[in-house]
Design an enzyme around this catalytic site. Structure first.
Site, short mmCIF file in Angstrom:
data_model
loop_
_atom_site.label_atom_id
_atom_site.label_comp_id
_atom_site.label_asym_id
_atom_site.label_seq_id
_atom_site.Cartn_x
_atom_site.Cartn_y
_atom_site.Cartn_z
N GLY A 1 -5.88 8.58 1.79
CA GLY A 1 -5.76 8.42 3.25
C GLY A 1 -5.22 7.05 3.61
N ASP A 2 -4.84 6.89 4.88
CA ASP A 2 -4.34 5.62 5.42
C ASP A 2 -3.10 5.12 4.70
OD1 ASP A 2 -6.50 5.62 7.19
OD2 ASP A 2 -7.78 4.57 5.75
N GLU A 3 -2.28 6.04 4.22
CA GLU A 3 -1.08 5.66 3.48
C GLU A 3 0.02 5.17 4.42
OE1 GLU A 3 -2.49 8.66 3.34
OE2 GLU A 3 -3.05 9.14 1.27
N LYS B 1 0.89 7.50 7.14
CA LYS B 1 1.47 8.78 7.57
C LYS B 1 1.94 8.71 9.02
CE LYS B 1 -2.48 10.71 6.60
NZ LYS B 1 -3.16 9.61 5.94
N ALA C 1 -9.46 11.00 11.44
CA ALA C 1 -8.17 10.37 11.15
C ALA C 1 -7.90 9.23 12.13
CB ALA C 1 -7.05 11.40 11.27
N GLY C 2 -7.17 8.23 11.65
CA GLY C 2 -6.71 7.16 12.52
C GLY C 2 -5.31 6.79 12.09
N HIS C 3 -4.34 7.12 12.91
CA HIS C 3 -2.93 6.88 12.56
C HIS C 3 -2.36 5.83 13.51
CE1 HIS C 3 -3.03 11.32 11.07
NE2 HIS C 3 -3.73 10.52 10.31
N GLN D 1 -5.77 12.50 6.50
CA GLN D 1 -6.44 12.12 5.26
C GLN D 1 -5.43 12.09 4.10
OE1 GLN D 1 -8.39 14.71 7.32
NE2 GLN D 1 -8.95 12.80 8.29
N THR E 1 -12.91 3.52 12.29
CA THR E 1 -14.26 2.96 12.24
C THR E 1 -14.27 1.44 12.09
OG1 THR E 1 -14.34 3.28 9.85
CG2 THR E 1 -15.22 5.07 11.21
N LYS F 1 4.30 -0.17 2.83
CA LYS F 1 3.64 -1.47 2.67
C LYS F 1 4.09 -2.26 1.44
CE LYS F 1 -0.25 -1.64 5.17
NZ LYS F 1 -1.57 -1.43 5.77
N LEU F 2 5.35 -2.06 1.05
CA LEU F 2 5.89 -2.85 -0.06
C LEU F 2 5.80 -4.35 0.27
CD1 LEU F 2 7.38 -2.62 -2.83
CD2 LEU F 2 9.51 -2.89 -1.55
N ASP F 3 6.00 -4.68 1.57
CA ASP F 3 5.99 -6.08 2.02
C ASP F 3 4.65 -6.77 1.76
OD1 ASP F 3 5.39 -4.05 4.17
OD2 ASP F 3 4.60 -5.85 5.16
P1 GDP Z 1 -2.37 6.76 8.26
O1 GDP Z 1 -3.79 7.11 8.53
O2 GDP Z 1 -1.86 7.33 6.98
O3 GDP Z 1 -1.46 7.06 9.41
O4 GDP Z 1 -2.35 5.18 8.06
P2 GDP Z 1 -3.08 4.10 9.01
O5 GDP Z 1 -2.35 4.05 10.29
O6 GDP Z 1 -4.54 4.35 9.05
O7 GDP Z 1 -2.90 2.80 8.14
C1 GDP Z 1 -1.64 2.28 7.85
C2 GDP Z 1 -1.51 0.89 8.49
O8 GDP Z 1 -0.45 0.19 7.89
C3 GDP Z 1 -1.18 0.94 9.96
O9 GDP Z 1 -1.81 -0.12 10.61
C4 GDP Z 1 0.33 0.77 10.01
O10 GDP Z 1 0.78 0.14 11.20
C5 GDP Z 1 0.55 -0.13 8.85
N1 GDP Z 1 1.82 0.07 8.14
C6 GDP Z 1 2.52 1.22 7.92
N2 GDP Z 1 3.59 0.98 7.16
C7 GDP Z 1 3.59 -0.35 6.89
C8 GDP Z 1 4.43 -1.19 6.10
O11 GDP Z 1 5.39 -0.78 5.49
N3 GDP Z 1 4.09 -2.52 6.04
C9 GDP Z 1 3.01 -3.02 6.68
N4 GDP Z 1 2.76 -4.32 6.56
N5 GDP Z 1 2.20 -2.25 7.44
C10 GDP Z 1 2.48 -0.94 7.52
P1 IMO Z 2 -6.36 9.21 7.89
O1 IMO Z 2 -5.77 10.48 8.47
C1 IMO Z 2 -9.14 7.38 5.12
C2 IMO Z 2 -12.94 9.47 4.47
C3 IMO Z 2 -14.21 8.83 4.97
C4 IMO Z 2 -15.18 9.33 3.91
C5 IMO Z 2 -14.69 10.74 3.63
C6 IMO Z 2 -15.43 11.84 4.38
O2 IMO Z 2 -6.36 8.07 8.83
O3 IMO Z 2 -5.71 8.91 6.58
P2 IMO Z 2 -15.44 12.58 6.94
O4 IMO Z 2 -15.78 11.84 8.18
O5 IMO Z 2 -14.05 13.12 6.90
O6 IMO Z 2 -16.45 13.64 6.59
O7 IMO Z 2 -15.55 11.48 5.75
O8 IMO Z 2 -13.32 10.76 4.01
N1 IMO Z 2 -11.89 9.67 5.50
C7 IMO Z 2 -10.76 8.94 5.55
N2 IMO Z 2 -10.36 7.88 4.82
N3 IMO Z 2 -8.34 7.88 6.08
C8 IMO Z 2 -8.72 8.95 6.80
O9 IMO Z 2 -7.89 9.57 7.67
C9 IMO Z 2 -10.00 9.51 6.59
N4 IMO Z 2 -10.70 10.53 7.14
C10 IMO Z 2 -11.84 10.62 6.45
O10 IMO Z 2 -14.12 7.43 4.99
O11 IMO Z 2 -15.04 8.58 2.74
MG MG Z 3 -5.61 6.19 8.89
#
Ligand code: GDP
Ligand code: IMO
Ligand code: MG
Length: 427
Positions: free
Chosen positions: A11-13, A15, A38-40, A219, A294, A324-326
């Protein structure tokens, strides 16, 4: 061509950034699973947007955004997100729709989530405490409440009374009145009504009319097929597209995995490449690795090619967007895990049960870092040679071409490589 964009790690890649970036090539964006766990985060010309339930395509006017039957919807969270977007100048009216088959997160799901975590004690999952697991439990247990159920008041009353009674048996120190839950739902039903639709049918009609669809995952694969029981409760991997939106597999033309140039995880559970010392802190601070939902600090480690290879196999990844290569700019040496050593054996395939902590030791390769920043780069050949070599090595050890490299959080800070699959899909 329709494409799926999903997480290849924990997760948090990034997306959200990738979906937002690619959306102009599509007419429809459909989210297939998860909930407001999720948090995007998406940055547009410096302005920050955080999406939880609503597809990250919503920032582009005219694009239709669909929330599929595979998503669990907390109406309060949805209304909050819509209002917040309106406040930031994004209108969702007439282009945001939610499946009439989507299950609702009821107020006591959140309580049950928190209670279940407390009962697990040290074995807790570290959930987002949004009620996600308990809502899916009710769905699988065939006692869930769907959006379409809100239109049949007498049947809804019966269902809620039954469910709240069951809840009161489990949580004995408080008594919940089912009528309160019922009245709240009826009030919410009014606002949900214009958004409620048959999402599967809409998608089929859109595709029949030649419109292109982007399927958005939440996720990541390792929170689905990965480290059970430290997972989420929905199918974040590719199969979730079909079951969570009601489309056949032929609807998915291309599968794009999103992976960070290193690894992060929020919550508990094994993370073989986790760095506990200074380097872990360095990645967390440079990458601003704090949860968008969170605020929890994310655990950070080196790129884990065993995990990404596994995600590539499960999802049939044809292409990877490397983000996030940077964040790696300025490091002297960068490590990549290519296998694990478990009980004296070298393991190259992700095991069903990963032993915790040091019992699973990553086998690392060392790669030289770079001093010239990659931050903001928009051309692959403008990257320092060591960064290009690092990306090339990740392609080899992951077994998937890296078609997109992200060098910053803004839309513009992106490289799309013409000689890799993604560019052709977008034509
Ligand atoms: P998601 O849940 O997969 O959409 O990812 P998140 O939004 O939770 O976490 C990714 C974080 O990295 C966000 O704060 C983005 O703004 C940031 N981000 C995305 N791509 C890049 C990148 O190439 N470089 C940097 N420094 N930040 C990035
Ligand atoms: P995005 O879409 C990262 C993790 C939680 C916990 C496990 C189960 O932003 O990538 P849950 O509340 O789903 O029952 O929790 O999954 N988790 C995530 N970790 N990014 C997320 O979403 C997540 N959504 C749930 O931290 O370990
Ligand atoms: Mg996220």
């Amino acid at each position: 061509m329709n494409i799926a964009v999903l997480g290849a790690q924990w997760g948090d890649e990034g997306k959200g950034k990738i979906v937002d970036l690619l959306t102009p090539h599509f007419a429809v964006v459909g989210r297939y699973q998860g909930g407001h766990n999720a948090g995007h985060t998406v940055y547009v010309r410096g302005q920050k947007f955080v999406l939880h339930l609503i597809p990250s395509g919503i920032l582009h006017a005219g694009v239709t955004c669909l929330i599929g039957n595979g998503v669990v919807v907390d109406p309060t969270a949805l209304f909050h997100e819509v209002d917040e977007l309106k406040g930031l100048g994004i209108d969702v009216d007439g282009r945001l729709f939610v499946s009439d088959r989507a299950h609702i997160i009821l107020p006591y799901h959140r309580e049950l989530d928190v209670l279940s975590e407390a009962r697990r004690g040290e074995r807790k999952i570290g959930t987002t405490s949004r009620g996600i697991g308990p809502a899916y439990e009710d769905k699988i247990g065939r006692r869930g409440v769907r959006l379409c159920d809100l239109t049949d008041a007498p049947a809804l009353a019966e269902e809620i009374e039954h469910n709240v009674h069951a809840r009161n048996q489990i949580i004995k120190d408080t008594h919940l009145d089912w009528r309160q839950v019922y009245d709240t739902l009826l009030a919410q039903a009014e606002r949900l009504k214009p958004w409620t639709t048959d999402v599967s049918l809409r998608l089929h009609q859109a595709m029949a009319a030649g419109q292109r669809v982007l399927f958005e995952g939440a996720q990541g694969t390792m929170l689905d097929h990965g480290t059970y029981p430290f997972v989420t409760s929905s199918n974040a991997s590719i199969g979730g597209v079909c079951t969570g939106l009601g489309v056949p597999p032929q609807a998915v033309g291309g599968v794009l995995g999103v992976a960070k140039a290193y690894t992060t995880r929020v919550g508990e559970g094994p993370l073989p490449t986790e760095l506990h010392g200074e380097m872990g802190t360095r990645l967390r601070e440079s990458g601003n690795e704090y949860g968008a939902s969170t605020g929890r600090p994310r655990r950070c480690g080196w790129y884990d090619a065993v995990a990404v290879r596994y995600a590539a196999r499960l999802n049939g990844l044809q292409s990877i967007a490397l983000t996030k290569l940077d964040v790696l700019d300025g490091l002297e040496t960068i490590e990549v895990a290519v296998a694990y050593r478990i009980g004296g054996r070298v393991v190259e395939e992700f095991p069903a049960a990963l032993p915790p902590g040091e019992a699973c030791e990553p086998v690392y390769e060392q790669w030289p870092g770079w001093t010239t920043p990659t931050k903001g780069a928009t051309r692959f050949d403008a990257l320092p040679e060591a960064a290009r070599k690092y990306v090339a090595r990740l392609e080899e050890v992951s077994g998937v071409p890296i078609a997109l490299v992200s060098t910053g959080s803004d839309r513009e800070e992106t490289i799309i490589r013409d000689d890799r699959p993604l560019a052709a899909w977008l034509k």
